[in-house]
Scaffold this active site. Sequence first.
Site, short mmCIF file in Angstrom:
data_model
loop_
_atom_site.label_atom_id
_atom_site.label_comp_id
_atom_site.label_asym_id
_atom_site.label_seq_id
_atom_site.Cartn_x
_atom_site.Cartn_y
_atom_site.Cartn_z
N ASP A 180 0.89 -1.15 0.00
CA ASP A 180 0.00 0.00 0.00
C ASP A 180 0.93 1.20 0.00
OD1 ASP A 180 -1.45 2.26 0.76
OD2 ASP A 180 -2.92 1.06 1.85
N HIS A 181 1.03 1.88 -1.14
CA HIS A 181 2.11 2.87 -1.24
C HIS A 181 1.95 4.03 -0.25
CE1 HIS A 181 -0.62 5.18 -3.86
NE2 HIS A 181 0.19 6.21 -3.70
N HIS A 243 -5.67 2.78 1.29
CA HIS A 243 -5.03 3.98 1.82
C HIS A 243 -5.80 4.64 2.97
CE1 HIS A 243 -3.05 3.20 -1.85
NE2 HIS A 243 -3.77 3.96 -2.65
C1 BG6 Z 1 -3.70 4.77 -6.21
C2 BG6 Z 1 -5.06 4.81 -6.84
O1 BG6 Z 1 -3.59 3.69 -5.32
O2 BG6 Z 1 -3.48 5.98 -5.50
C3 BG6 Z 1 -5.20 6.03 -7.75
O3 BG6 Z 1 -5.26 3.63 -7.59
C4 BG6 Z 1 -4.84 7.28 -7.01
O4 BG6 Z 1 -6.51 6.12 -8.26
C5 BG6 Z 1 -3.50 7.14 -6.30
O5 BG6 Z 1 -4.77 8.33 -7.96
C6 BG6 Z 1 -3.22 8.33 -5.41
O6 BG6 Z 1 -1.92 8.22 -4.91
P1 BG6 Z 1 -1.12 9.53 -4.48
O7 BG6 Z 1 0.18 8.99 -3.95
O8 BG6 Z 1 -0.96 10.37 -5.72
O9 BG6 Z 1 -1.92 10.23 -3.44
#
Ligand code: BG6
Length: 491
Positions: A180-181, A243
């Site tokens: 989960d980044h 997230h």
């Molecule tokens: C991803 C989603 O996990 O996270 C995307 O699939 C979203 O839809 C993105 O745009 C948002 O990530 P960040 O790091 O730009 O907030």
Amino acid sequence: MTASESNTTIVIFGASGDLSQRKLLPGLFNLCRKGRLPGNFQIVGLASSPWDDQSFRDAAQTGVEQFTGYSYTQPEWDEFAPRLGYVTGNFGDPNAYTQLAQKLAAVEGGPANRLYYLATPPKFYAEIVDNLGAAGLSTQDEGWRRVIIEKPFGHDESSARNLNHSIHQVLDEAQIYRIDHYLGKETVQNILVSRFANTIYEPLWNRNYIDHVQITVSETVGVGSRAGYYDGVGVLRDMFQNHVLQLLSLVAMEPPASFDAEALREEKVKVLKAVRPIRSEEAAESTVRAQYQGYRTEKGVAPDSQTETYAAIRFAIDNWRWQGVPFYLRSGKRLASKASEITIQFKRPPHLMFPLAAEQSIEPNLLTLCLQPDEGIHLRSQAKVPDTVAAMHTVNLAFHYRDTFGTNPIPEAYERLLLDALHGDASLFTRGDRAELAWRLLDPILAAWQTDDAPLATYDPGSWGPAEADDLLGRDGRAWQHGCTHSEEPE
Ligand code: BG6
């Protein structure tokens, strides 16, 4: 013979795709530049695009140049590029794994550890793990084998459970890294440091002092070129299951006894278990779903699509710390600005000794964790206006990463997570039971939204979402806050 830590290969499934080019290869390159990768690392990509080693290297270079701000030197690139190799193959074809094994034998030249990264559409996860097992590529006789699995992990509780069951036929839980980044973002990791490396917050971090909590993850982008994935999925599955609920866990969890992966993950699971499920019949009262105007005419979107691009939810947490403290969560696309922030709104002072004009009230304290884009922490409080008897003004105490830590870009989340997986540290990855639990909370909401009479609000692109989301808080006498953009200017 067992591989030494310096002999490690990273295998990317889906190597010709977007994620690999935008995030994984640039992240690995940056780690290489910083000297953080194992001394003798190799990267092997596998995908169906008919590429060779050189086209893979070219794609990586384009990725670094187009999607990062890195300025790099030729020697840095020359150190990295020759370690990239490529195999063309289909994920479901056993021959592809034979070829992969041959390629690995050629580039590794002896026992090596392996990190497999599944950067593929989710329908291939189980099949790839199965094929790795069948080809003998998951056995750990000569070195460790770990697998990073991208999101989404299932599309409901039962599919997540089936996926867990299927990959557990081949891999131990300790070999699985569900990514989960958001957990790799510096500011998200800082939630735990703020809460547990300071003494001032924890005594207040409960129902006695906190009125409610807000979590906002807003984006300005629309569905863009991702309609094929997004339409039919929606924001609840795309952003909340992973997230947004991870952020809730970090804010609401009890302090773990140690900074150990299992201790952390156990506390996060415990708090999710305490979140009160919203039953389908309660969904109308506690949730809002909406779609931005014009979504249905985006390329690849069904003209009658019911997919939500925005959602807001009020959750309750049934434990001693949080009883009676609502957690309001919202996320959406095509909103007014890109912002991820967590706002803790404290209770108002129990008694005010200061003379206030009849219509005047005091703004409650807000502690806002600004996760992105302007990383920092804001604390809203009251100050006396000079040269008055006791007039008050709302001021903002602010800490900003850029002021304190300089202009060095905060590392990409993927960089940190790749490194942690290489080091065998699963703290920032999702445990199998947590993935199922998160779905358990969302499944009844999704079920309620699928009924014919479920309302689907609309909102203007560039706005802060539908009026119904304001009403969700308004009915409780509250309003959404923008704690990271708070102005210090006297009105
Ligand atoms: C991803 C989603 O996990 O996270 C995307 O699939 C979203 O839809 C993105 O745009 C948002 O990530 P960040 O790091 O730009 O907030």
